[in-house]
Design a protein around this motif. Structure first.
Motif, PDB file in Angstrom:
ATOM      1  N   VAL A  24      49.412 -23.897  61.619  1.00  0.00           N
ATOM      2  CA  VAL A  24      48.335 -23.815  62.604  1.00  0.00           C
ATOM      3  C   VAL A  24      46.982 -23.812  61.894  1.00  0.00           C
ATOM      4  O   VAL A  24      46.045 -24.512  62.298  1.00  0.00           O
ATOM      5  N   VAL A  25      46.863 -23.050  60.812  1.00  0.00           N
ATOM      6  CA  VAL A  25      45.613 -22.988  60.055  1.00  0.00           C
ATOM      7  C   VAL A  25      45.281 -24.367  59.477  1.00  0.00           C
ATOM      8  O   VAL A  25      44.128 -24.821  59.530  1.00  0.00           O
ATOM      9  N   LEU A  26      46.261 -25.074  58.940  1.00  0.00           N
ATOM     10  CA  LEU A  26      46.020 -26.404  58.381  1.00  0.00           C
ATOM     11  C   LEU A  26      45.597 -27.411  59.458  1.00  0.00           C
ATOM     12  O   LEU A  26      44.717 -28.245  59.233  1.00  0.00           O
ATOM     13  N   ILE A  27      46.217 -27.337  60.619  1.00  0.00           N
ATOM     14  CA  ILE A  27      45.845 -28.240  61.714  1.00  0.00           C
ATOM     15  C   ILE A  27      44.417 -27.975  62.152  1.00  0.00           C
ATOM     16  O   ILE A  27      43.612 -28.907  62.324  1.00  0.00           O
ATOM     17  N   LEU A  28      44.064 -26.708  62.322  1.00  0.00           N
ATOM     18  CA  LEU A  28      42.698 -26.368  62.738  1.00  0.00           C
ATOM     19  C   LEU A  28      41.684 -26.776  61.673  1.00  0.00           C
ATOM     20  O   LEU A  28      40.607 -27.286  61.990  1.00  0.00           O
ATOM     21  N   LEU A  29      42.016 -26.583  60.412  1.00  0.00           N
ATOM     22  CA  LEU A  29      41.129 -26.993  59.330  1.00  0.00           C
ATOM     23  C   LEU A  29      40.943 -28.512  59.328  1.00  0.00           C
ATOM     24  O   LEU A  29      39.833 -29.020  59.173  1.00  0.00           O
ATOM     25  N   LEU A  33      37.386 -30.459  59.885  1.00  0.00           N
ATOM     26  CA  LEU A  33      36.844 -31.392  58.891  1.00  0.00           C
ATOM     27  C   LEU A  33      36.673 -32.791  59.472  1.00  0.00           C
ATOM     28  O   LEU A  33      35.713 -33.491  59.163  1.00  0.00           O
ATOM     29  N   ASN A  34      37.590 -33.211  60.318  1.00  0.00           N
ATOM     30  CA  ASN A  34      37.503 -34.540  60.939  1.00  0.00           C
ATOM     31  C   ASN A  34      36.329 -34.613  61.913  1.00  0.00           C
ATOM     32  O   ASN A  34      35.695 -35.659  62.041  1.00  0.00           O
ATOM     33  N   SER A  35      36.022 -33.518  62.599  1.00  0.00           N
ATOM     34  CA  SER A  35      34.913 -33.539  63.554  1.00  0.00           C
ATOM     35  C   SER A  35      33.565 -33.616  62.849  1.00  0.00           C
ATOM     36  O   SER A  35      32.583 -34.030  63.439  1.00  0.00           O
TER      37      SER A  35
END
Length: 172
Positions: A24-29, A33-35
């Motif tokens: 979950v932390v990696l997905i949110l990170l 970063l993509n935004s």
């Protein structure tokens, strides 16, 4: 034996929960970063979109409409001269009809005459020159509207004449 199984299940559940948390932390990170990455416009996609949504014709009314119509005609003539004639500049009326005219004349869209000799007879009776003039300049009749140059301002007068002659021969 039972105690060892419970200890294993407890530790296994904790490991799975920890891995899920890391996921979950990696997905949110990754989303964060993509935004932050700026979106680069694609000129090809923008050109296609502009071509897709451009109007096929325009409505001109009154004094200001006459000036706008004259300006649009001048711009169309300049664009035709600068951009080259569409369809490779062909004077084959069948090619122009299939690529442009058939959109309305084969379906009757916009009040275009049906692809029958009966529908075309009154128009053909007015004469070829009148039909060519209406096709070049545009015409609004009792039953529908003919946009100038079939909606493609880049068509040359010769291409319009060739397509009109093709349709007249086809529906006589």
């Amino acid at each position: 034996m039972r105690h060892h199984d419970l200890v294993f299940l407890k530790r296994f559940s904790l490991v799975i929960a920890a891995l899920f948390g890391v996921m979950v932390v990696l997905i949110l990170l990754g989303l964060f970063l993509n935004s932050r990455k700026p979106i680069e416009p694609n000129p090809i996609a923008e050109a296609r979109t502009a071509e897709r949504i451009r109007p096929l014709g325009a409505v001109y009314a009154g004094e200001t409409g006459a000036a706008a119509a004259a300006a649009a005609a001048a711009a169309a003539a300049q664009a035709a001269a600068a951009g080259g004639a569409p369809y490779g500049g062909t004077l084959d009326g069948a090619v122009i009809y299939q690529n442009l005219c058939s959109a309305c004349h084969a379906t009757g869209a916009g009040g275009a005459p049906a692809p029958t000799a009966a529908a075309w007879a009154p128009r053909i009776a007015k004469g070829l020159e009148t039909l060519v003039k209406h096709a070049i300049e545009g015409y609004q009749g009792e039953s529908g509207i003919m946009p100038a140059r079939g909606g493609n301002a880049r068509l040359t007068d010769e291409q319009v004449r060739a397509s009109v002659e093709y349709m007249v021969k086809k529906y006589q």
